[in-house]
Design a protein around this motif. Structure first.
Motif, PDB file in Angstrom:
ATOM      1  N   ALA B 113       0.838  -1.199   0.000  1.00  0.00           N
ATOM      2  CA  ALA B 113       0.000   0.000   0.000  1.00  0.00           C
ATOM      3  C   ALA B 113       0.870   1.245   0.000  1.00  0.00           C
ATOM      4  O   ALA B 113       0.657   2.174  -0.785  1.00  0.00           O
ATOM      5  N   ILE B 114       1.884   1.251   0.866  1.00  0.00           N
ATOM      6  CA  ILE B 114       2.782   2.417   0.921  1.00  0.00           C
ATOM      7  C   ILE B 114       3.429   2.645  -0.439  1.00  0.00           C
ATOM      8  O   ILE B 114       3.463   3.747  -0.969  1.00  0.00           O
ATOM      9  N   ARG B 115       3.914   1.540  -1.022  1.00  0.00           N
ATOM     10  CA  ARG B 115       4.582   1.641  -2.314  1.00  0.00           C
ATOM     11  C   ARG B 115       3.688   2.273  -3.370  1.00  0.00           C
ATOM     12  O   ARG B 115       4.076   3.173  -4.090  1.00  0.00           O
ATOM     13  N   LEU B 116       2.464   1.750  -3.457  1.00  0.00           N
ATOM     14  CA  LEU B 116       1.527   2.254  -4.471  1.00  0.00           C
ATOM     15  C   LEU B 116       1.249   3.738  -4.270  1.00  0.00           C
ATOM     16  O   LEU B 116       1.283   4.527  -5.210  1.00  0.00           O
ATOM     17  N   VAL B 117       0.995   4.107  -3.010  1.00  0.00           N
ATOM     18  CA  VAL B 117       0.707   5.511  -2.710  1.00  0.00           C
ATOM     19  C   VAL B 117       1.888   6.390  -3.110  1.00  0.00           C
ATOM     20  O   VAL B 117       1.729   7.414  -3.771  1.00  0.00           O
ATOM     21  N   TYR B 118       3.089   5.970  -2.725  1.00  0.00           N
ATOM     22  CA  TYR B 118       4.282   6.762  -3.034  1.00  0.00           C
ATOM     23  C   TYR B 118       4.512   6.833  -4.549  1.00  0.00           C
ATOM     24  O   TYR B 118       4.937   7.844  -5.082  1.00  0.00           O
ATOM     25  N   LEU B 119       4.219   5.721  -5.210  1.00  0.00           N
ATOM     26  CA  LEU B 119       4.401   5.674  -6.663  1.00  0.00           C
ATOM     27  C   LEU B 119       3.541   6.743  -7.327  1.00  0.00           C
ATOM     28  O   LEU B 119       3.998   7.526  -8.159  1.00  0.00           O
ATOM     29  N   ILE B 120       2.275   6.784  -6.916  1.00  0.00           N
ATOM     30  CA  ILE B 120       1.354   7.757  -7.517  1.00  0.00           C
ATOM     31  C   ILE B 120       1.759   9.179  -7.153  1.00  0.00           C
ATOM     32  O   ILE B 120       1.856  10.053  -8.019  1.00  0.00           O
ATOM     33  N   ILE B 121       2.059   9.401  -5.885  1.00  0.00           N
ATOM     34  CA  ILE B 121       2.438  10.759  -5.480  1.00  0.00           C
ATOM     35  C   ILE B 121       3.722  11.173  -6.188  1.00  0.00           C
ATOM     36  O   ILE B 121       3.830  12.285  -6.697  1.00  0.00           O
ATOM     37  N   GLY B 122       4.672  10.246  -6.246  1.00  0.00           N
ATOM     38  CA  GLY B 122       5.950  10.551  -6.904  1.00  0.00           C
ATOM     39  C   GLY B 122       5.761  10.980  -8.343  1.00  0.00           C
ATOM     40  O   GLY B 122       6.332  11.978  -8.784  1.00  0.00           O
ATOM     41  N   SER B 123       4.933  10.236  -9.077  1.00  0.00           N
ATOM     42  CA  SER B 123       4.756  10.631 -10.477  1.00  0.00           C
ATOM     43  C   SER B 123       3.868  11.871 -10.602  1.00  0.00           C
ATOM     44  O   SER B 123       4.021  12.641 -11.543  1.00  0.00           O
ATOM     45  N   SER B 124       2.958  12.068  -9.629  1.00  0.00           N
ATOM     46  CA  SER B 124       2.170  13.310  -9.649  1.00  0.00           C
ATOM     47  C   SER B 124       3.082  14.522  -9.526  1.00  0.00           C
ATOM     48  O   SER B 124       2.856  15.537 -10.163  1.00  0.00           O
ATOM     49  N   VAL B 125       4.103  14.408  -8.680  1.00  0.00           N
ATOM     50  CA  VAL B 125       5.014  15.542  -8.513  1.00  0.00           C
ATOM     51  C   VAL B 125       5.563  15.944  -9.867  1.00  0.00           C
ATOM     52  O   VAL B 125       5.611  17.122 -10.222  1.00  0.00           O
ATOM     53  N   MET B 126       5.918  14.952 -10.678  1.00  0.00           N
ATOM     54  CA  MET B 126       6.469  15.270 -11.995  1.00  0.00           C
ATOM     55  C   MET B 126       5.412  15.922 -12.881  1.00  0.00           C
ATOM     56  O   MET B 126       5.644  16.975 -13.451  1.00  0.00           O
ATOM     57  N   THR B 127       4.232  15.307 -12.999  1.00  0.00           N
ATOM     58  CA  THR B 127       3.236  15.859 -13.923  1.00  0.00           C
ATOM     59  C   THR B 127       2.697  17.197 -13.431  1.00  0.00           C
ATOM     60  O   THR B 127       2.278  18.026 -14.229  1.00  0.00           O
ATOM     61  N   LEU B 128       2.715  17.416 -12.118  1.00  0.00           N
ATOM     62  CA  LEU B 128       2.204  18.691 -11.612  1.00  0.00           C
ATOM     63  C   LEU B 128       3.175  19.836 -11.859  1.00  0.00           C
ATOM     64  O   LEU B 128       2.772  20.984 -11.938  1.00  0.00           O
ATOM     65  N   THR B 129       4.452  19.516 -11.971  1.00  0.00           N
ATOM     66  CA  THR B 129       5.428  20.598 -12.113  1.00  0.00           C
ATOM     67  C   THR B 129       5.965  20.724 -13.541  1.00  0.00           C
ATOM     68  O   THR B 129       6.806  21.563 -13.804  1.00  0.00           O
TER      69      THR B 129
END
Lengths: 289, 272
Positions: B113-129
């Motif tokens: 669960a942690i991995r999945l959450v971090y994966l999504i947040i991590g890639s969101s950081v890229m697409t958001l910026t």
């Protein structure tokens, strides 16, 4: 030396069946000779299906003639090694503003042509600035094309062609999808380019009001050139134009009907101002009698 | 208005992260994802959490936007958690009917669960910026070596940027067709799933036809402007690495090394 020289051009659209066999052919352009001098503003008029757009696509080597030859700036469009040179010397603007803008930002779109030509980076920027200023869209350089009006998009498309520094611009019904304001905007831009930068313009349209400023008007019907001359010459044949299902400018039409009703007016009246002037003169003449 | 939607999910702000070269951000996301999956110890997860927190802080994007992306994967996450929880063999903690929850199961489920959450947040950081444009540019340049093995890198990037340009136009068109069909009595709302899908036909057929027509026009316009593939093409806005990009690369390397060490030490500590 003319910039566009077409001799006996004919073009067939082929309809293929499933096996790739030719099922039927329809002739869109039939034995057309066309000469355009550098710096001219030439308008091609015609009803839907008259072959005017098909002819236009020959000048940019998008279509190659089935019969006959087309020379652009002294280069034969059949010569594949000259293809990119021809496309650079004859730019083309299409009807639908949305479907010809490639970039997601205005300046990127204008830079697309020069990028393809391999122009160095500094020069691209210089050209983009020049051409956006030439069409009056420099303030919009960092906008998304999706947020512009139709007329503005079409001006961006024109800038995109101008940035390739063509000798001649072919505009294929550039105003057909625009509102009256946008239409005026685009035509004004094109006229300015022709007058100031001496770019040869070939304007294809079915709006009469747009051709009255042209140096030469060519009327096409069923793939053939049926009339050509100055706007005044062409518009003095109202009856014939009607036969080709073309409208004439309103002032010309009123003058024509008045002539038929027995009022002596000169032939080839193009604008409202001319019509008013002619009517004033007519009234004075009658009063003097 | 549909044309006002922002694509991807770019959040405009003035941060260092926004200004970084897209290639750096791509590499950063890759490094982060690899670190999530390669190092599996509690210490490593703490490291990844700190890194992610720092990056979010630097990006100046509100946390709310980062978490938005999680909504779409909630179902997937639940599924993974449930499967891991019940189907991992090991020491049984308690039983629910025929299902056994094991110690190992709880552990993997939590980590997954942690991995999945971090994966999504991590890639969101890229697409958001990163603007979609920069992203395509970055991808084109980063994938250039693949061109040697005949991957049409330039063409893929061109397709992506054209898609980005046309999505809002097609959305607007969908809206227009939908209204036109509704005016003629089409119903897009009622009925079951299958009926609803069937109702979409009068929307999809005209949309496809118009999309093909647009593609045809666009191809002609591109050719008319001298487009002939990536060869001999110059770039109007080429990507150039600046000082801050090099520093970012160094930091990424540092992160990877630290994570590796933390993981090793943590692992050994666990053994003893």
């Amino acid at each position: 030396m003319g910039i566009i020289k077409a001799r006996h051009v004919a073009f067939d659209y082929l309809r293929m069946d499933e096996e790739g066999q030719v099922e039927s052919r329809s002739r869109a352009v039939d034995d057309v000779d066309l000469d355009v001098e550098a710096g001219d503003f030439v308008a091609i008029l015609g009803h839907n299906g008259s072959g005017k757009s098909t002819l236009a696509k020959h000048i940019n080597a998008i279509l190659l003639p089935t019969e006959g030859t087309v020379f652009v700036d002294g280069k034969d469009t059949q010569d594949e090694s000259k293809l990119w040179e021809i496309r650079q010397s004859a730019g083309m603007v299409f009807q639908n503003p949305d479907n010809q803008i490639i970039g997601t930002i205005v300046d990127e779109d204008v830079g697309f042509g020069p990028e393809n030509m391999g122009v160095p980076q500094d020069e691209i920027w210089q050209r983009v600035e020049e051409s956006l200023k030439a069409v009056g869209m420099w303030e919009y350089r960092s906008h998304s094309p999706n947020k512009l009006s139709g007329g503005q998009k079409q001006r961006v498309a024109i800038a995109g062609v101008v940035a390739m520094r063509p000798k001649c611009i072919v505009l294929d019904e550039p105003t057909a999808m625009l509102d009256p304001n946008g239409r005026q905007e685009v035509i004004r831009t094109v006229r300015e380019l022709n007058r100031r930068e001496h770019v040869t313009v070939l304007l294809i349209t079915h709006y009469m009001e747009e051709v009255i400023h042209a140096d030469k008007v060519i009327v096409m019907d069923q793939g053939k050139i049926v009339m050509q001359g100055t706007p005044r010459e062409v518009f003095s044949h109202v009856g014939e134009l009607k036969r080709f299902r073309l409208d004439v400018p309103q002032a010309t039409l009123v003058a024509y009907e008045l002539q038929k009703a027995g009022i002596a007016l000169p032939d080839g009246i193009l604008s409202n101002e001319e019509l008013i002037g002619a009517l004033e003169a007519y009234r004075k003449k009658r009063q003097n009698k | 208005m549909l044309r006002d939607i922002t694509l991807g999910q770019y959040y405009p702000a003035n941060s260092v992260l926004h200004k970084l070269d897209p290639r750096v951000k791509l590499a950063g996301t890759m490094v982060f994802i690899v670190s999530l999956f390669a190092f599996r110890s509690a210490e490593a997860y703490i490291g990844a959490t700190l890194f992610l927190a720092a990056v979010i802080r630097i990006s100046k994007v509100p946390l709310k936007f980062m978490l938005k992306g999680l909504k779409s994967i909630i179902f997937l996450m639940m599924l993974t958690v449930v499967f891991n929880l019940f189907l991992t063999r090991g020491t049984v903690v308690f039983r629910l009917g025929f299902l056994a929850v094991t110690e190992e199961g709880i552990e993997t489920a939590v980590f997954m669960a942690i991995r999945l959450v971090y994966l999504i947040i991590g890639s969101s950081v890229m697409t958001l910026t990163t603007t979609p444009n920069d992203l395509t540019d970055g991808l084109e340049k980063a994938m250039r070596p693949l061109g040697k093995v005949r991957v049409p890198v330039h063409e893929i990037a061109m397709m992506m940027s054209i898609a980005l340009r046309f999505i809002p136009i097609l959305l607007e068109e969908t809206d227009k067709i939908m209204k036109a069909q509704m005016a003629r009595g089409a119903d897009f709302e009622s009925g079951g799933l299958i009926q609803k899908a069937k109702n979409m036909i009068p929307l999809l057929v005209p949309l496809f036809i118009s999309a093909f027509r647009r593609a045809n026009d666009l191809a002609m316009a591109m050719e008319a402007r001298g487009y002939h593939g990536g060869e001999g093409r110059t770039k109007m806005k080429p990507l150039v690495y600046r000082g801050r990009d090099k520093i970012a690369y160094l930091l990424l390397l540092l992160y990877l090394v630290l994570m590796f060490l933390v993981n090793r030490i943590g692992f050994f500590a666990g053994l003893i």
